[in-house]
Motif scaffolding. Sequence first.
Motif, PDB file in Angstrom:
ATOM      1  N   VAL A  46       0.830  -1.207   0.000  1.00 30.22           N
ATOM      2  CA  VAL A  46       0.000   0.000   0.000  1.00 30.22           C
ATOM      3  C   VAL A  46       0.864   1.255   0.000  1.00 30.22           C
ATOM      4  N   ALA A  47       2.066   1.175   0.601  1.00 29.45           N
ATOM      5  CA  ALA A  47       2.963   2.332   0.560  1.00 29.45           C
ATOM      6  C   ALA A  47       3.410   2.614  -0.873  1.00 29.45           C
ATOM      7  N   ALA A  48       3.669   1.558  -1.630  1.00 23.80           N
ATOM      8  CA  ALA A  48       4.118   1.737  -3.010  1.00 23.80           C
ATOM      9  C   ALA A  48       2.998   2.223  -3.917  1.00 23.80           C
ATOM     10  N   SER A  49       1.763   1.800  -3.637  1.00 30.22           N
ATOM     11  CA  SER A  49       0.643   2.126  -4.525  1.00 30.22           C
ATOM     12  C   SER A  49      -0.101   3.397  -4.120  1.00 30.22           C
ATOM     13  N   GLY A  50       0.032   3.814  -2.855  1.00 26.59           N
ATOM     14  CA  GLY A  50      -0.744   4.952  -2.364  1.00 26.59           C
ATOM     15  C   GLY A  50      -2.147   4.589  -1.936  1.00 26.59           C
ATOM     16  N   LEU A  51      -2.471   3.297  -1.894  1.00 24.87           N
ATOM     17  CA  LEU A  51      -3.810   2.854  -1.500  1.00 24.87           C
ATOM     18  C   LEU A  51      -4.098   3.265  -0.054  1.00 24.87           C
ATOM     19  N   PRO A  52      -5.163   4.006   0.220  1.00 22.04           N
ATOM     20  CA  PRO A  52      -5.472   4.402   1.599  1.00 22.04           C
ATOM     21  C   PRO A  52      -6.040   3.237   2.394  1.00 22.04           C
ATOM     22  N   ILE A  53      -5.601   3.143   3.624  1.00 22.23           N
ATOM     23  CA  ILE A  53      -6.042   2.056   4.490  1.00 22.23           C
ATOM     24  C   ILE A  53      -6.501   2.620   5.829  1.00 22.23           C
ATOM     25  N   ARG A  90      -1.281 -15.093  23.350  1.00 25.75           N
ATOM     26  CA  ARG A  90      -2.427 -15.253  24.245  1.00 25.75           C
ATOM     27  C   ARG A  90      -3.754 -15.071  23.529  1.00 25.75           C
ATOM     28  N   GLY A  91      -3.706 -14.868  22.218  1.00 26.12           N
ATOM     29  CA  GLY A  91      -4.927 -14.615  21.470  1.00 26.12           C
ATOM     30  C   GLY A  91      -5.366 -13.169  21.522  1.00 26.12           C
ATOM     31  N   GLY A  92      -4.506 -12.283  22.056  1.00 31.83           N
ATOM     32  CA  GLY A  92      -4.832 -10.860  22.087  1.00 31.83           C
ATOM     33  C   GLY A  92      -4.643 -10.230  20.727  1.00 31.83           C
ATOM     34  N   GLN A  93      -5.546  -9.339  20.370  1.00 35.32           N
ATOM     35  CA  GLN A  93      -5.444  -8.676  19.074  1.00 35.32           C
ATOM     36  C   GLN A  93      -4.360  -7.609  19.113  1.00 35.32           C
ATOM     37  N   ILE A  94      -3.456  -7.650  18.135  1.00 34.43           N
ATOM     38  CA  ILE A  94      -2.356  -6.703  18.050  1.00 34.43           C
ATOM     39  C   ILE A  94      -2.748  -5.508  17.200  1.00 34.43           C
ATOM     40  N   VAL A  95      -3.242  -5.747  15.999  1.00 33.56           N
ATOM     41  CA  VAL A  95      -3.583  -4.665  15.069  1.00 33.56           C
ATOM     42  C   VAL A  95      -4.545  -5.218  14.026  1.00 33.56           C
ATOM     43  N   GLN A  96      -5.382  -4.345  13.474  1.00 29.46           N
ATOM     44  CA  GLN A  96      -6.265  -4.665  12.346  1.00 29.46           C
ATOM     45  C   GLN A  96      -6.012  -3.672  11.226  1.00 29.46           C
ATOM     46  N   LEU A  97      -6.003  -4.159   9.996  1.00 31.00           N
ATOM     47  CA  LEU A  97      -5.927  -3.313   8.807  1.00 31.00           C
ATOM     48  C   LEU A  97      -7.171  -3.526   7.958  1.00 31.00           C
ATOM     49  N   PHE A  98      -7.730  -2.423   7.462  1.00 33.02           N
ATOM     50  CA  PHE A  98      -8.838  -2.429   6.519  1.00 33.02           C
ATOM     51  C   PHE A  98      -8.471  -1.524   5.356  1.00 33.02           C
ATOM     52  N   GLY A  99      -9.170  -1.653   4.259  1.00 29.05           N
ATOM     53  CA  GLY A  99      -9.128  -0.613   3.259  1.00 29.05           C
ATOM     54  C   GLY A  99      -9.934   0.582   3.732  1.00 29.05           C
ATOM     55  N   LYS A 100      -9.564   1.774   3.305  1.00 29.69           N
ATOM     56  CA  LYS A 100     -10.319   2.959   3.705  1.00 29.69           C
ATOM     57  C   LYS A 100     -11.761   2.818   3.245  1.00 29.69           C
ATOM     58  N   ARG A 101     -12.689   3.065   4.165  1.00 30.53           N
ATOM     59  CA  ARG A 101     -14.101   2.969   3.820  1.00 30.53           C
ATOM     60  C   ARG A 101     -14.918   3.816   4.782  1.00 30.53           C
ATOM     61  N   LYS A 102     -16.121   4.142   4.363  1.00 29.23           N
ATOM     62  CA  LYS A 102     -17.089   4.840   5.191  1.00 29.23           C
ATOM     63  C   LYS A 102     -18.394   4.073   5.159  1.00 29.23           C
ATOM     64  N   PRO A 103     -19.216   4.186   6.195  1.00 28.12           N
ATOM     65  CA  PRO A 103     -20.529   3.532   6.170  1.00 28.12           C
ATOM     66  C   PRO A 103     -21.312   3.933   4.926  1.00 28.12           C
ATOM     67  N   GLY A 104     -21.918   2.947   4.298  1.00 26.38           N
ATOM     68  CA  GLY A 104     -22.698   3.198   3.094  1.00 26.38           C
ATOM     69  C   GLY A 104     -21.912   3.102   1.805  1.00 26.38           C
ATOM     70  N   VAL A 105     -20.596   2.882   1.913  1.00 23.59           N
ATOM     71  CA  VAL A 105     -19.742   2.807   0.732  1.00 23.59           C
ATOM     72  C   VAL A 105     -19.043   1.452   0.717  1.00 23.59           C
ATOM     73  N   PRO A 106     -19.082   0.713  -0.392  1.00 22.27           N
ATOM     74  CA  PRO A 106     -18.374  -0.577  -0.455  1.00 22.27           C
ATOM     75  C   PRO A 106     -16.880  -0.394  -0.265  1.00 22.27           C
ATOM     76  N   GLU A 107     -16.211  -1.445   0.236  1.00 26.76           N
ATOM     77  CA  GLU A 107     -14.779  -1.345   0.443  1.00 26.76           C
ATOM     78  C   GLU A 107     -14.050  -1.272  -0.902  1.00 26.76           C
ATOM     79  N   LEU A 108     -12.825  -0.788  -0.853  1.00 25.76           N
ATOM     80  CA  LEU A 108     -12.029  -0.618  -2.058  1.00 25.76           C
ATOM     81  C   LEU A 108     -11.669  -1.973  -2.661  1.00 25.76           C
ATOM     82  N   THR A 109     -11.924  -2.106  -3.955  1.00 34.06           N
ATOM     83  CA  THR A 109     -11.613  -3.364  -4.644  1.00 34.06           C
ATOM     84  C   THR A 109     -10.131  -3.695  -4.551  1.00 34.06           C
ATOM     85  N   GLU A 110      -9.275  -2.669  -4.646  1.00 35.65           N
ATOM     86  CA  GLU A 110      -7.831  -2.906  -4.595  1.00 35.65           C
ATOM     87  C   GLU A 110      -7.410  -3.500  -3.251  1.00 35.65           C
TER      88      GLU A 110
END
Length: 362
Positions: free
Chosen positions: A252-259, A326-346
Amino acid sequence: MLNASSNTSSGAMLPPKLRDEWMRLRELEPNLRARDLAERLGVSEAELVAIRCGDGVTRLEGPWKDLILALPELGHVMVLTRNDSCVHEKKGTFGHIDIGASMGVVLDEAIDLRLFLKHWIYGFAVREESRGRWLQSLQFFDADGCAVHKIYLTDQSHREAWSGLVGRFAAGVQSPLLDRQAVAEPLPLLLDDTQVDVASLRDAWRAMRDPHDFFALLKKHKVTRTQALRLVGPEFARPVVNASIRHALETVAASGLPIMVFVGSPGVVQIHTGPVHNIKPMGPWLNVLDEDFNLHLREDHIVESWVVKKPSPEGAVTSLELYDARGGQIVQLFGKRKPGVPELTEWRELADGLPATEDEHV
C-alpha cells in the motif's frame, strides 16, 4: 515481579525506595522507555508516574468525560495508544466528540478514537525530560496500572491551555501511592471448541449486518476472537502467513492505497485512515514513520494472522488481523471505507492474495 493484583500498600517497594530504584535504572540505561523501566522494576507504569507527584507530575481526577470534552483547547497534539506488541501514534486535533458516562467517540479528521471510560482509572499530567527534550503529556491508566492512552503536546499546541486544563482537573490529594487492582480479561475462553455450536456461530456470522456486531456475536456464543476465526470456516476467515503485514504495508505504501489501521488498549481504539509511506524495519520492529502517523509493531510477537470477512449492507468488509500468543489482538488493517460505501476493490484483492499458512488451522 508484582502480579496484577499487587498494590503499593502491600508490595515490597514503597514510593521512596521505588523512586530511588527508578532513578538508578534511568542513569544506567537512559534509553529505556517508561513501559520497559516499569517491567524491569517489577511494577506498573502508573506506579512509576505516581511516585513523582509534586515533581513534574500532577495527579488528575475526573470526571474524565469533562476532561475529554476540554481537549480541543490544546490544539494540535500527538495521541498514543498501545498494547504489548504495537504502538499507534497520530498527530492532529480533538474535535467532533460525542461522549457519555462510559463510552465515547472522537471523530476529527486525524484523531479518530473509540473510548471505553471504565478503563480510565488513573490520570496524570506529566512534564519530563526524554532524550534531551522536555515533554508534556496527559497519561491515563487502567486499574492494573497499564497505560490506556497518552496525549502529548507538540510545538503547535496551546501550552497555556494545557496549564489551565491541568489546574482544573488536578486532584485534591497528590498521593504517590497507587492501589493497583487486577483487570479481568475482556472475553475469557468460556467454551472449548467441542462445546461450541459451530453451525449456529456460522449462521450468526452470516446474519451480521455491521462489523461492529462482532463483539456481541462473540459474547453470545461464548468464544474468543481467535477461537471464532478457527471455527467459522474459510468463507469468513482464513489464516495467512505472519509476513503478511509487512507485505501489505509495503504494497500500500508503493501504490498509495489508503487504508485504516486500528490499534487498541483496553480503554481506547485508535484509528489511522489514509495512506502510509515510510515503512522501516528495525530489528524486531516493523515501523511506519510518517509525518503525522507512526506505527511500531513487534513482528516477533505475531503468532496468528487472519484475513477476515464480515458482512455489511454494502458487501463484505475485509480485514487483516494479527494476534499474539495469548490470542490478544495486536492490530487490524482495513481498506479505507465509510458507512454506506463498499470497500475498495484494490484492498480486497490485496488481502485475498496474501499467502495462506501451511496449516490452515494455524
